[in-house]
Scaffold this motif. Structure first.
Motif, PDB file in Angstrom:
ATOM      1  N   UNK A  37     -56.549  -1.529 107.701  1.00 23.59           N
ATOM      2  CA  UNK A  37     -57.517  -2.567 107.343  1.00 23.59           C
ATOM      3  C   UNK A  37     -57.942  -3.321 108.595  1.00 23.59           C
ATOM      4  N   UNK A  38     -59.240  -3.554 108.735  1.00 20.59           N
ATOM      5  CA  UNK A  38     -59.782  -4.064 109.991  1.00 20.59           C
ATOM      6  C   UNK A  38     -59.805  -5.587 110.084  1.00 20.59           C
ATOM      7  N   UNK A  39     -59.603  -6.279 108.972  1.00 12.80           N
ATOM      8  CA  UNK A  39     -59.737  -7.734 109.010  1.00 12.80           C
ATOM      9  C   UNK A  39     -58.878  -8.377 107.932  1.00 12.80           C
ATOM     10  N   UNK A  40     -58.621  -9.679 108.105  1.00 13.72           N
ATOM     11  CA  UNK A  40     -57.889 -10.423 107.079  1.00 13.72           C
ATOM     12  C   UNK A  40     -58.677 -10.484 105.785  1.00 13.72           C
ATOM     13  N   UNK A  41     -59.989 -10.515 105.901  1.00 13.04           N
ATOM     14  CA  UNK A  41     -60.819 -10.502 104.699  1.00 13.04           C
ATOM     15  C   UNK A  41     -60.566  -9.228 103.895  1.00 13.04           C
ATOM     16  N   UNK A  42     -60.467  -8.099 104.601  1.00 11.83           N
ATOM     17  CA  UNK A  42     -60.197  -6.832 103.918  1.00 11.83           C
ATOM     18  C   UNK A  42     -58.802  -6.837 103.302  1.00 11.83           C
ATOM     19  N   UNK A  43     -57.836  -7.449 103.998  1.00  9.13           N
ATOM     20  CA  UNK A  43     -56.485  -7.520 103.447  1.00  9.13           C
ATOM     21  C   UNK A  43     -56.460  -8.408 102.202  1.00  9.13           C
ATOM     22  N   UNK A  44     -57.165  -9.550 102.263  1.00  4.40           N
ATOM     23  CA  UNK A  44     -57.254 -10.425 101.094  1.00  4.40           C
ATOM     24  C   UNK A  44     -57.909  -9.718  99.921  1.00  4.40           C
ATOM     25  N   UNK A  45     -58.951  -8.946 100.199  1.00  4.41           N
ATOM     26  CA  UNK A  45     -59.590  -8.162  99.131  1.00  4.41           C
ATOM     27  C   UNK A  45     -58.597  -7.178  98.523  1.00  4.41           C
ATOM     28  N   UNK A  46     -57.843  -6.505  99.397  1.00  7.95           N
ATOM     29  CA  UNK A  46     -56.857  -5.523  98.926  1.00  7.95           C
ATOM     30  C   UNK A  46     -55.825  -6.186  98.014  1.00  7.95           C
ATOM     31  N   UNK A  47     -55.355  -7.386  98.395  1.00 11.36           N
ATOM     32  CA  UNK A  47     -54.332  -8.070  97.608  1.00 11.36           C
ATOM     33  C   UNK A  47     -54.859  -8.629  96.301  1.00 11.36           C
ATOM     34  N   UNK A  48     -55.932  -9.399  96.396  1.00  9.71           N
ATOM     35  CA  UNK A  48     -56.318 -10.266  95.289  1.00  9.71           C
ATOM     36  C   UNK A  48     -57.567  -9.844  94.531  1.00  9.71           C
ATOM     37  N   UNK A  49     -58.344  -8.927  95.106  1.00  9.70           N
ATOM     38  CA  UNK A  49     -59.620  -8.606  94.448  1.00  9.70           C
ATOM     39  C   UNK A  49     -59.796  -7.109  94.169  1.00  9.70           C
ATOM     40  N   UNK A  50     -58.824  -6.302  94.627  1.00  3.60           N
ATOM     41  CA  UNK A  50     -58.940  -4.851  94.404  1.00  3.60           C
ATOM     42  C   UNK A  50     -57.699  -4.262  93.752  1.00  3.60           C
ATOM     43  N   UNK A  51     -56.827  -5.128  93.234  1.00  9.18           N
ATOM     44  CA  UNK A  51     -55.692  -4.653  92.460  1.00  9.18           C
ATOM     45  C   UNK A  51     -54.538  -4.094  93.267  1.00  9.18           C
ATOM     46  N   UNK A  52     -54.444  -4.430  94.565  1.00  8.03           N
ATOM     47  CA  UNK A  52     -53.392  -3.852  95.388  1.00  8.03           C
ATOM     48  C   UNK A  52     -52.118  -4.672  95.459  1.00  8.03           C
ATOM     49  N   UNK A  53     -52.068  -5.805  94.758  1.00  5.72           N
ATOM     50  CA  UNK A  53     -50.958  -6.737  94.938  1.00  5.72           C
ATOM     51  C   UNK A  53     -49.619  -6.151  94.512  1.00  5.72           C
ATOM     52  N   UNK A  54     -49.554  -5.491  93.376  1.00  6.81           N
ATOM     53  CA  UNK A  54     -48.264  -4.996  92.877  1.00  6.81           C
ATOM     54  C   UNK A  54     -47.615  -4.040  93.875  1.00  6.81           C
ATOM     55  N   UNK A  55     -48.383  -3.104  94.402  1.00  5.04           N
ATOM     56  CA  UNK A  55     -47.824  -2.158  95.354  1.00  5.04           C
ATOM     57  C   UNK A  55     -47.529  -2.765  96.706  1.00  5.04           C
ATOM     58  N   UNK A  56     -48.256  -3.804  97.079  1.00  5.57           N
ATOM     59  CA  UNK A  56     -48.115  -4.400  98.406  1.00  5.57           C
ATOM     60  C   UNK A  56     -47.058  -5.493  98.457  1.00  5.57           C
ATOM     61  N   UNK A  57     -46.674  -6.050  97.310  1.00  6.95           N
ATOM     62  CA  UNK A  57     -45.802  -7.224  97.298  1.00  6.95           C
ATOM     63  C   UNK A  57     -44.510  -7.034  98.087  1.00  6.95           C
ATOM     64  N   UNK A  58     -43.757  -5.924  97.937  1.00  8.24           N
ATOM     65  CA  UNK A  58     -42.524  -5.793  98.740  1.00  8.24           C
ATOM     66  C   UNK A  58     -42.783  -5.832 100.238  1.00  8.24           C
ATOM     67  N   UNK A  59     -43.894  -5.244 100.690  1.00 10.51           N
ATOM     68  CA  UNK A  59     -44.217  -5.235 102.113  1.00 10.51           C
ATOM     69  C   UNK A  59     -44.654  -6.620 102.577  1.00 10.51           C
ATOM     70  N   UNK A  60     -45.353  -7.344 101.721  1.00  7.79           N
ATOM     71  CA  UNK A  60     -45.759  -8.709 102.040  1.00  7.79           C
ATOM     72  C   UNK A  60     -44.525  -9.598 102.186  1.00  7.79           C
ATOM     73  N   UNK A  61     -43.570  -9.452 101.283  1.00 11.68           N
ATOM     74  CA  UNK A  61     -42.330 -10.227 101.364  1.00 11.68           C
ATOM     75  C   UNK A  61     -41.585  -9.891 102.644  1.00 11.68           C
TER      76      UNK A  61
END
Length: 293
Positions: A58-82
């Motif tokens: 991902x090229x930007x924080x905006x893209x990461x925020x989209x991945x987490x909160x606007x494109x349904x990626x939060x469940x899979x990403x949560x362990x890595x975010x923690x």
């Protein structure tokens, strides 16, 4: 630095996590694992998330925020975010007076209370174990005592929310500079040094000690903990400072429920149980003993 590298650094420096996405991440981490991420932690969070963004391409924080909160990626990403945002400061023989007290007071008292048992098993739990330095420190101390007394066995559990640090604890490999606080006699007994040191020398805990320590993922914010309720010593040091007061009390109450009567809870010297509803006897700075049957 090449012109391309400088351009990449300038772009990264200009790219920032939006206020809205930082607030969402802060609230999410507080809700999931109890850790406070005030605005003063924003730069730290950005620095750690940049590494994760590279992994995801991902090229930007905006893209990461989209991945987490606007494109349904939060469940899979949560362990890595923690893993990315949690702080995992640990050392061998950190706050060494606790381990002196373990040898002089805690272990003798615990064994005296169980003098009618043949070879009792002492259970020690490092409840925020990070990379395992605390658990292996306790294992070294207990192993020395057991070799002298020959009248008890012991086992250690290390738990943490971060899967990355748990993996390192299981490998039990550490930079050589990290084991400087380990007394020389214990280094010779419990550490393996490479015959040919590389550019960054490493050591490994001996297999005899590794077999006595197991690691398991645990979120201290969970309502219950799936572990024994006759633990002799629980270490929860330098963790509560990251929690809200109400969460501190809830975590302590749950942990005390896993101590046997007469068992000990060790906190960090910068922490206190003052203001909690837990009734325990203080036996030394940041060391508390469970009373009653």
């Amino acid at each position: 630095m090449s012109a391309l590298a400088r351009l990449k650094t300038d772009i990264e420096d200009d790219d920032r996590l939006s206020e809205a996405d930082f607030q969402r991440i802060s609230a999410l981490i507080g809700r999931e694992v109890g850790i406070k991420l005030p605005p003063t932690k924003r730069l730290m969070v950005e620095g750690r998330l940049r590494r994760r963004m590279r992994v995801l391409g991902l090229a930007s924080f905006s893209a990461y925020g989209d991945h987490l909160f606007r494109q349904g990626g939060l469940d899979g990403e949560l362990p890595y975010l923690i893993n990315a945002v949690t702080t995992n400061k640990t050392d061998f023989f950190r706050e060494p007076e606790h381990f002196d007290l373990m040898e002089r007071l805690m272990v003798p008292n615990l064994l005296e209370a169980r003098r009618n048992e043949r070879m009792p098993l002492l259970k020690v739990w490092s409840a925020a174990s990070s990379t395992g330095a605390e658990a292996y420190t306790a294992a070294m101390v207990l192993s020395d005592i057991a070799a002298q007394r020959r009248d008890f066995r012991f086992a250690l559990l290390g738990t943490d929310i971060s899967t990355d640090v748990l993996d390192q604890g299981r490998r039990a490999v550490y930079p050589a500079e990290q084991i400087v606080p380990v007394p020389p006699a214990k280094q010779s007994r419990y550490l393996m040094f490479a015959r040919k040191a590389g550019p960054r020398p490493e050591v490994r805990i001996v297999p005899e000690l590794r077999r006595l320590v197991r690691f398991q993922r645990l979120n201290l914010m969970a309502g219950t903990y799936p572990f024994d309720r006759d633990v002799d010593i629980i270490l929860l040091r330098n963790v509560l400072i990251y929690f809200e007061k109400s969460d501190q009390e809830a975590v302590i109450n749950r942990l005390v429920g896993h101590l046997r009567p007469g068992g000990y809870l060790l906190l960090g010297h910068s922490e206190s149980m003052i203001g909690t509803s837990v009734t325990m006897r203080q036996v030394a700075p940041a060391v508390f003993q469970k009373t009653g049957a």
